[in-house]
Design a protein around this motif. Structure first.
Motif, PDB file in Angstrom:
ATOM      1  N   MET A  14      13.564  -4.787  -0.231  1.00  0.00           N
ATOM      2  CA  MET A  14      12.340  -5.040   0.525  1.00  0.00           C
ATOM      3  C   MET A  14      11.148  -4.436  -0.217  1.00  0.00           C
ATOM      4  N   ILE A  15      10.053  -5.167  -0.275  1.00  0.00           N
ATOM      5  CA  ILE A  15       8.880  -4.701  -0.988  1.00  0.00           C
ATOM      6  C   ILE A  15       8.313  -3.455  -0.313  1.00  0.00           C
ATOM      7  N   GLU A  16       7.915  -2.474  -1.133  1.00  0.00           N
ATOM      8  CA  GLU A  16       7.346  -1.250  -0.599  1.00  0.00           C
ATOM      9  C   GLU A  16       5.979  -1.530   0.018  1.00  0.00           C
ATOM     10  N   GLU A  17       5.611  -0.726   1.019  1.00  0.00           N
ATOM     11  CA  GLU A  17       4.335  -0.918   1.704  1.00  0.00           C
ATOM     12  C   GLU A  17       3.162  -0.775   0.747  1.00  0.00           C
ATOM     13  N   ARG A  18       3.276   0.128  -0.222  1.00  0.00           N
ATOM     14  CA  ARG A  18       2.175   0.305  -1.166  1.00  0.00           C
ATOM     15  C   ARG A  18       1.976  -0.949  -2.007  1.00  0.00           C
ATOM     16  N   ARG A  19       3.089  -1.522  -2.472  1.00  0.00           N
ATOM     17  CA  ARG A  19       2.971  -2.765  -3.243  1.00  0.00           C
ATOM     18  C   ARG A  19       2.455  -3.900  -2.379  1.00  0.00           C
ATOM     19  N   LEU A  20       2.849  -3.908  -1.115  1.00  0.00           N
ATOM     20  CA  LEU A  20       2.345  -4.940  -0.211  1.00  0.00           C
ATOM     21  C   LEU A  20       0.834  -4.811  -0.038  1.00  0.00           C
ATOM     22  N   ALA A  21       0.343  -3.561  -0.006  1.00  0.00           N
ATOM     23  CA  ALA A  21      -1.109  -3.346   0.088  1.00  0.00           C
ATOM     24  C   ALA A  21      -1.806  -3.878  -1.155  1.00  0.00           C
ATOM     25  N   VAL A  22      -1.182  -3.684  -2.320  1.00  0.00           N
ATOM     26  CA  VAL A  22      -1.748  -4.214  -3.561  1.00  0.00           C
ATOM     27  C   VAL A  22      -1.748  -5.737  -3.533  1.00  0.00           C
ATOM     28  N   LEU A  23      -0.655  -6.327  -3.068  1.00  0.00           N
ATOM     29  CA  LEU A  23      -0.587  -7.785  -2.969  1.00  0.00           C
ATOM     30  C   LEU A  23      -1.668  -8.312  -2.028  1.00  0.00           C
ATOM     31  N   ARG A  24      -1.833  -7.670  -0.878  1.00  0.00           N
ATOM     32  CA  ARG A  24      -2.878  -8.097   0.059  1.00  0.00           C
ATOM     33  C   ARG A  24      -4.246  -8.070  -0.616  1.00  0.00           C
ATOM     34  N   ALA A  25      -4.501  -7.005  -1.344  1.00  0.00           N
ATOM     35  CA  ALA A  25      -5.792  -6.868  -2.002  1.00  0.00           C
ATOM     36  C   ALA A  25      -5.996  -7.961  -3.050  1.00  0.00           C
ATOM     37  N   ARG A  35     -12.763  -2.126  -5.452  1.00  0.00           N
ATOM     38  CA  ARG A  35     -13.050  -2.843  -4.199  1.00  0.00           C
ATOM     39  C   ARG A  35     -12.231  -2.349  -3.018  1.00  0.00           C
ATOM     40  N   HIS A  36     -11.127  -1.679  -3.283  1.00  0.00           N
ATOM     41  CA  HIS A  36     -10.215  -1.314  -2.198  1.00  0.00           C
ATOM     42  C   HIS A  36      -9.853   0.170  -2.289  1.00  0.00           C
ATOM     43  N   ARG A  37      -9.687   0.773  -1.156  1.00  0.00           N
ATOM     44  CA  ARG A  37      -9.272   2.174  -1.097  1.00  0.00           C
ATOM     45  C   ARG A  37      -7.744   2.233  -1.063  1.00  0.00           C
ATOM     46  N   LEU A  38      -7.155   2.134  -2.217  1.00  0.00           N
ATOM     47  CA  LEU A  38      -5.700   2.103  -2.295  1.00  0.00           C
ATOM     48  C   LEU A  38      -5.090   3.501  -2.313  1.00  0.00           C
ATOM     49  N   GLY A  39      -5.903   4.504  -2.646  1.00  0.00           N
ATOM     50  CA  GLY A  39      -5.424   5.880  -2.593  1.00  0.00           C
ATOM     51  C   GLY A  39      -4.423   6.237  -3.660  1.00  0.00           C
ATOM     52  N   VAL A  40      -4.403   5.495  -4.766  1.00  0.00           N
ATOM     53  CA  VAL A  40      -3.467   5.787  -5.857  1.00  0.00           C
ATOM     54  C   VAL A  40      -4.219   5.680  -7.179  1.00  0.00           C
ATOM     55  N   SER A  41      -3.575   6.100  -8.249  1.00  0.00           N
ATOM     56  CA  SER A  41      -4.202   6.077  -9.570  1.00  0.00           C
ATOM     57  C   SER A  41      -4.167   4.684 -10.175  1.00  0.00           C
ATOM     58  N   ALA A  42      -4.952   4.511 -11.228  1.00  0.00           N
ATOM     59  CA  ALA A  42      -4.975   3.233 -11.940  1.00  0.00           C
ATOM     60  C   ALA A  42      -3.602   2.916 -12.520  1.00  0.00           C
ATOM     61  N   ALA A  43      -2.899   3.945 -13.015  1.00  0.00           N
ATOM     62  CA  ALA A  43      -1.565   3.727 -13.591  1.00  0.00           C
ATOM     63  C   ALA A  43      -0.591   3.228 -12.529  1.00  0.00           C
ATOM     64  N   THR A  44      -0.702   3.794 -11.315  1.00  0.00           N
ATOM     65  CA  THR A  44       0.182   3.357 -10.229  1.00  0.00           C
ATOM     66  C   THR A  44      -0.097   1.909  -9.851  1.00  0.00           C
ATOM     67  N   VAL A  45      -1.362   1.530  -9.802  1.00  0.00           N
ATOM     68  CA  VAL A  45      -1.715   0.143  -9.472  1.00  0.00           C
ATOM     69  C   VAL A  45      -1.161  -0.798 -10.540  1.00  0.00           C
ATOM     70  N   ARG A  46      -1.290  -0.400 -11.807  1.00  0.00           N
ATOM     71  CA  ARG A  46      -0.758  -1.265 -12.871  1.00  0.00           C
ATOM     72  C   ARG A  46       0.757  -1.387 -12.761  1.00  0.00           C
ATOM     73  N   ASN A  47       1.420  -0.308 -12.436  1.00  0.00           N
ATOM     74  CA  ASN A  47       2.884  -0.364 -12.271  1.00  0.00           C
ATOM     75  C   ASN A  47       3.263  -1.262 -11.097  1.00  0.00           C
ATOM     76  N   ASP A  48       2.506  -1.151 -10.002  1.00  0.00           N
ATOM     77  CA  ASP A  48       2.786  -1.991  -8.834  1.00  0.00           C
ATOM     78  C   ASP A  48       2.549  -3.466  -9.160  1.00  0.00           C
ATOM     79  N   MET A  49       1.479  -3.747  -9.911  1.00  0.00           N
ATOM     80  CA  MET A  49       1.217  -5.132 -10.298  1.00  0.00           C
ATOM     81  C   MET A  49       2.320  -5.666 -11.196  1.00  0.00           C
ATOM     82  N   ALA A  50       2.819  -4.824 -12.080  1.00  0.00           N
ATOM     83  CA  ALA A  50       3.924  -5.247 -12.948  1.00  0.00           C
ATOM     84  C   ALA A  50       5.169  -5.565 -12.115  1.00  0.00           C
TER      85      ALA A  50
END
Length: 339
Positions: A1-12, A32-47
């Motif tokens: 199941m997709i993690e909630e953090r990744r789901l927040a990234v997908l929504r964004a 644009r979004h208050r994701l509350g994580v680092s740029a590296a984490t966002v890139r990992n989630d996008m990957a």
């Protein structure tokens, strides 16, 4: 199941891509979004989202766009369809309640829905086969010709002209008496049941009226079993031209498909089985069985028990707003037709 953090990234990503039509990068997400994580984490989630087939890179840039599967997960994980504003609901009610007949209701509904969503609005006329008789009028046209006018509970009016086999001149009383008998037997009952309900009427009328009564019954049975009785109204096809770049194949194929009303009726009919109450059904991209519509998304719901309405547009669509508009407009249409 997709993690909630990744789901927040997908929504964004979905929200930004729908808004801008530009591929979305990690830098833009953080701005644009208050994701509350680092740029590296966002890139990992996008990957990870890309590996799961939920987003993809349309070209070699760093930006990503949602796939059909990404849109599907986004729609499925909507916690609730955000309702329209009070002002929008009041405007819808006022606009629709100004209609004076069924054709006007359908025309106003499709124009309104297209305006609200900026998509192509589709509405199927209420089905005769699932309607209840409100009134039957018999109008002599001269000689042996009689017009049978059927009015059902949705406001739909159908006319059939029949040859009763005899001259009706001077038969005003006969026609009036038959009209009263037919309405007494048919009003308030489903149209498909009327044919059987009129059999005792045929047997009870004077012999000189039976041929007329039989002709009336045949006309009503014809209306009840007319396979092509359903019609579709469209509005807003010009909206597709404004987003022509959203269609990877020819836009003309989509426009041609929208002209195939039988296809639209079948599509809406198949999707109606997925809805319950005021729920909406959403078919995204490749989920559409008809090939030319596999670059589109379709959102539909039922109004009352006899018809459906919805919108067709590119997969890059504001799903929450479109779903809310379809559901709200269907609610008001049902109120008008049931009233």
């Amino acid at each position: 199941m997709i993690e909630e953090r990744r789901l927040a990234v997908l929504r964004a990503i979905v929200q930004d891509y729908v808004s801008t039509s530009e591929p979305v990068g990690s830098k833009a997400l953080l701005e644009r979004h208050r994701l509350g994580v680092s740029a590296a984490t966002v890139r990992n989630d996008m990957a990870a989202l890309e590996e799961e087939g939920l987003i993809t890179a349309p070209h070699t840039s760093a930006g990503r766009v949602p796939t059909d599967a990404g849109y599907r997960l986004f729609v499925d994980r909507l916690s609730a369809v955000k309702p329209l504003t009070r002002g929008e609901r009041v405007a819808i009610e006022r606009f629709l309640h100004g209609a004076h007949d069924l054709d006007d209701v359908v025309g106003r509904t499709t124009r309104l829905l297209s305006s609200l969503t900026h998509q192509v609005a589709v509405m199927a006329y209420p089905s005769l086969s699932r309607s209840t008789v409100r009134h039957i009028e018999l109008v002599p046209l001269g000689g042996p010709r009689l017009m049978v006018v059927l009015i059902v509970d949705t406001g739909r009016v159908e006319q059939r002209v029949v040859d009763v086999g005899r001259d009706l001149a001077g038969s005003e009383e006969l026609v009036a008496n038959l009209r009263n008998r037919v309405n007494a037997a048919a009003v308030g009952h489903p149209l498909p049941a009327v044919q059987a309900r009129l059999l005792p009427v045929i047997d009870a009328v004077p012999e000189e009226s039976r041929a007329v009564a039989r002709a009336v019954n045949v006309a009503l049975a014809d209306a009840a079993h007319e396979e092509s009785d359903d019609r579709v109204a469209l509005a807003g096809t010009a909206n597709l031209a404004r987003v022509g770049s959203d269609f990877p194949t020819s836009l003309s194929d989509v426009l041609d498909a929208l002209e195939e009303h039988v296809v639209l009726l079948r599509l809406m009919g198949s999707m109606s089985t997925l809805t319950d109450g005021d729920a909406v059904a959403v078919s995204i991209g490749g989920e559409n069985l008809y090939e030319p519509l596999r670059t589109t998304s379709v959102i539909t719901t039922n109004y009352g028990a006899t018809g459906g309405l919805g919108v067709v547009g590119p997969t890059r669509m504001d799903y929450p707003h479109a779903m809310a508009a379809v559901r709200t407009v269907a609610h008001y249409v049902a109120e008008i037709l049931d009233g």
